[in-house]
Design an enzyme around this catalytic site. Structure first.
Site, PDB file in Angstrom:
ATOM      1  N   GLU A  16      39.706  41.247  48.603  1.00 55.76           N
ATOM      2  CA  GLU A  16      39.325  39.955  48.021  1.00 55.76           C
ATOM      3  C   GLU A  16      39.822  38.770  48.858  1.00 55.76           C
ATOM      4  OE1 GLU A  16      40.507  39.994  43.893  1.00 55.76           O
ATOM      5  OE2 GLU A  16      38.989  41.496  43.394  1.00 55.76           O
ATOM      6  N   GLU A  49      35.669  47.719  43.641  1.00 57.86           N
ATOM      7  CA  GLU A  49      36.238  47.612  42.299  1.00 57.86           C
ATOM      8  C   GLU A  49      35.097  47.271  41.351  1.00 57.86           C
ATOM      9  OE1 GLU A  49      39.362  44.722  41.941  1.00 57.86           O
ATOM     10  OE2 GLU A  49      40.455  45.472  43.701  1.00 57.86           O
TER      11      GLU A  49
END
Length: 701
Positions: A313, A433
């Site tokens: 991220e 994810e």
């Protein structure tokens, strides 16, 4: 029979040492149809054991021609007994046991696997069965014509054996094939990424038994999020703590030995120090290179099934726009690929995973990453994004209580963009994810279970049809790691089924019936998803079409007589659970609930936490509106009257209260506020409160 693993008793101890064992069974083939080939492999794993009881999971892989309708037979060597089963009907005669398919899992294609499980009892010892037969054919792990019997082979028991492929098996060479072989994947979340160490965020130490269990449950890859910030020395070398590196290597090696693909990364480093790269290019780049150089060297000769992910991220401070941040990320990704490739060994062709900015599924972010792929022109690169669904639904805000067209289109749009941007160009995509942001067993009720099941079913289907590999984010909300069991077996079964087929759902998994007054028939709309309705069951009793229910198109209607029987004495709360079964996929379980309209009482308190006395009387809270006297939204997120579940309000069914949080009052003006509570029965009740400084009073409207 049940499709869910029942909740365990509160006083039971955890795992007994050595309570997990995988059994690979050998046997022989017997005569049968000369036109058919037969063969099978069985994995029997005791995933949890306690004094007098245990849980077992059984995977049956058909190595021969497809079969429609199956039974698996075995003999318990130590007098064990099955007490409750799911995904199969289990019958016993003494030590002889037979598990028979359900309607929704009767077909097993060639090289396909069907799974079921059960709770059992034992005394003395709990020795695993040593042989199994599938439709009368002994499972050898091999295949041959049924007309050619072979001598019986002695059973082989291996407590450390993985469920199917040898850990040394060579993975597919093509990146599309390799990433497809990683489906599905699972995240060891809030563990190696926890700060400062492995158990700091509430999860237990990782064990090889845990990894073996994950593999036995059908997962083919594991993502190991790892935070390195607290585990290395100062500049300029940034030497990784050898104890920490050895622990990471141990878990990587265990995972590979259990035949899992493994992905490692720099995880929370992304926001701890990598995000300062725009204003500290030299410092961050030197640290970044030092860490990846050490990792590349450490794992240079590891199996090609180990995969590197550059950054989790990625996000940056000090940039003027996302476009500028894209360019910054491009620099780091280029350096990552260059550094790993030059380290030699298996790193020369190792799969390297590159994220979009924020691992976003927006088109502009994917386009920027595609430009990086074009520049690198490396045939061993993989793209990754994350997916947590339509935000209002994912956290239950702005009235996002249901799986609706907004949620569906968000899945389709994101996955279509991933397919069209990357997969159509033979660049594989890993959804590194995925889940829903607020799904957490410690905060029940934020997302209603039936709506959650619809989301999980749809994600599996839409990812599968677009050739995307998914890795479930699990920080402890799905797998109960101390006991190696799923916290909600039905959710796991839905996710697993979605990998190969569609399951039907319905407009709701709840039927609310008023506790008093006349009882009427009740209807639900079926979302068939390409299946066809087969039957309706209450426990082991099949309900009768016409007398108990009717089907008209996609409308399922329970008759007045059936509803009357199911609610029984009409005590508030759950009265019965029925199960709709279909031509494929998992059944849809429907709760029949009696309720009285909830009531509330006057209260006084403060903004530090104001509780409203609430008698729920069998009902469940869906959401809450908050408005000022002029009708404008009150409280946080003042663009909507519907507040965020748990962040602003929290029901406590055992205490008969609804808490209004300090976070809610922090953004509420002094004066009157009208609250409207929406319940899943459809009931709405109004409550009025007045805030004056830190004092709050309230009463029913």
């Amino acid at each position: 029979m049940s499709s869910q693993n029942p909740r365990r008793t509160a006083g039971r101890a955890g795992l007994i040492a050595g309570g997990v064992a995988a059994l690979l069974v050998a046997g022989t083939i017997v005569t049968g149809n000369a036109q058919a080939a037969a063969g099978c492999r069985v994995t029997y794993a005791v995933s949890s054991q306690w004094p007098g009881g245990f849980t077992a999971n059984v995977n049956v892989t058909n190595l021969g021609d497809p079969i429609n309708g199956w039974n698996l037979a075995w003999t318990f060597p130590s007098g064990q007994r099955v007490t409750q089963a799911w995904n199969a009907t289990v019958t016993s005669s003494g030590n002889q046991v037979t598990a028979t398919n359900m309607s929704y899992n009767a077909t097993i294609g060639t090289n396909s696997t069907v799974s079921f499980g059960f709770n059992g009892s034992w005394t003395g010892t709990n020795t695993a069965p040593s042989s199994f037969t599938l439709n009368g054919v002994a499972c050898t792990g091999n295949v041959g014509p049924t007309t050619t019997p072979t001598p019986s082979v002695s059973p082989t028991v291996s407590p450390t054996a993985s469920p199917s492929v040898s850990p040394t098996a060579t993975p597919p060479g093509d990146r599309m094939e390799m990433v497809a072989a990683m489906q599905p994947g699972w995240n060891l979340g809030n563990t190696l990424d926890a700060i400062p160490d492995e158990t700091a965020w509430g999860n237990p130490l990782t064990t090889r038994e845990m990894l073996r269990h994950i593999r036995s449950q059908g997962y083919r890859s594991i993502r190991l999020p790892i935070t390195w910030s607290n585990h290395h020395g100062p500049a300029p070398d940034y030497t990784i703590d050898p104890t920490w590196l050895n622990r990471v290597r141990e878990i990587v090696d265990w995972s590979l030995a259990e035949d899992l693909y493994v992905m490692i990364n720099l995880h929370h480093d992304s926001w701890q120090w990598i995000n300062t790269y725009p204003t500290d290019r030299a410092g961050v780049m030197n640290r970044y290179k030092a860490l990846w150089s050490q990792l590349a060297t450490t794992f240079r000769n590891h199996s090609a099934k180990l995969v590197f992910e550059s950054i989790n991220e990625p996000q940056f401070a000090g940039t003027s726009s996302d476009a500028e941040s894209d360019r910054v990320l491009h620099e780091l990704n280029l350096e990552f690929v260059r550094l790993v490739r030059q380290s030699g060994g298996n790193n020369a062709t190792r799969l390297l995973v590159l994220p979009t900015l924020h691992t976003s599924g927006e088109q502009a972010r994917m386009d920027a990453l595609l430009a990086t792929f074009d520049e690198l022109d490396d045939p061993h690169l993989v793209a990754t994004i994350h997916f947590y669904g339509w935000w209002p639904f994912s956290v239950n805000i702005a009235g996002g209580t249901r799986y609706d067209s907004n949620v569906e289109q968000d899945i389709i749009g994101t996955f279509d963009r991933a397919y069209n941007t990357f997969v159509s160009r033979d660049i594989p995509v890993i959804i590194g994810e995925w889940a829903l942001l607020s799904y957490d067993y410690t905060r029940p009720g934020i997302i209603q279970r039936g709506e959650l099941l619809k989301f999980f079913e749809a994600v599996g289907y839409h990812a599968r049809t677009r050739k995307l590999t998914t890795m479930l984010w699990d920080a402890g909300s799905f797998l109960h790691r101390p006991e190696l069991r799923w916290r909600d077996q039905g959710i796991y079964e839905m996710m697993r089924a979605s990998l190969t087929t569609r399951s039907a759902t319905a407009s709701s998994d709840q039927i609310y019936v008023p506790r008093t007054g006349g009882i009427t028939s009740r209807s639900l709309t079926l979302n068939l998803n390409g299946t066809s309705f087969r039957s309706l069951w209450h426990g082991s009793t099949q309900l009768t079409s016409g007398a108990d229910y009717t089907i008209s198109g996609s409308t399922l209607t329970l008759t007045q007589a059936a509803v009357t029987r199911l609610v029984g004495n009409r005590a508030t709360g759950l009265n019965a659970t029925i199960e709709a079964r279909f031509s494929q996929g998992v059944p849809w379980r429907i709760s029949v609930i009696s309720y009285d309209p909830p009531t509330q009482a006057t209260a006084t308190g403060t903004t530090s936490g104001f509780t409203i006395p609430t008698q729920f009387r069998g009902d469940q809270l869906a959401t809450m509106e908050a408005k000022y006297a002029d009708g404008s939204p009150a409280g946080p997120a003042n663009w909507t009257p519907y507040k965020e579940f748990w962040s602003s309000f929290r029901p406590d069914y055992s205490a008969n209260t609804i808490l209004l949080t300090p976070e809610f009052f922090a953004e509420v003006n002094d004066g009157p506020v009208t609250l409207t509570f929406h319940f899943w029965s459809g009931t709405q009740i109004t409550y009025r409160l007045t805030k004056s400084g830190s004092s709050v009073t309230g009463s029913p409207a």
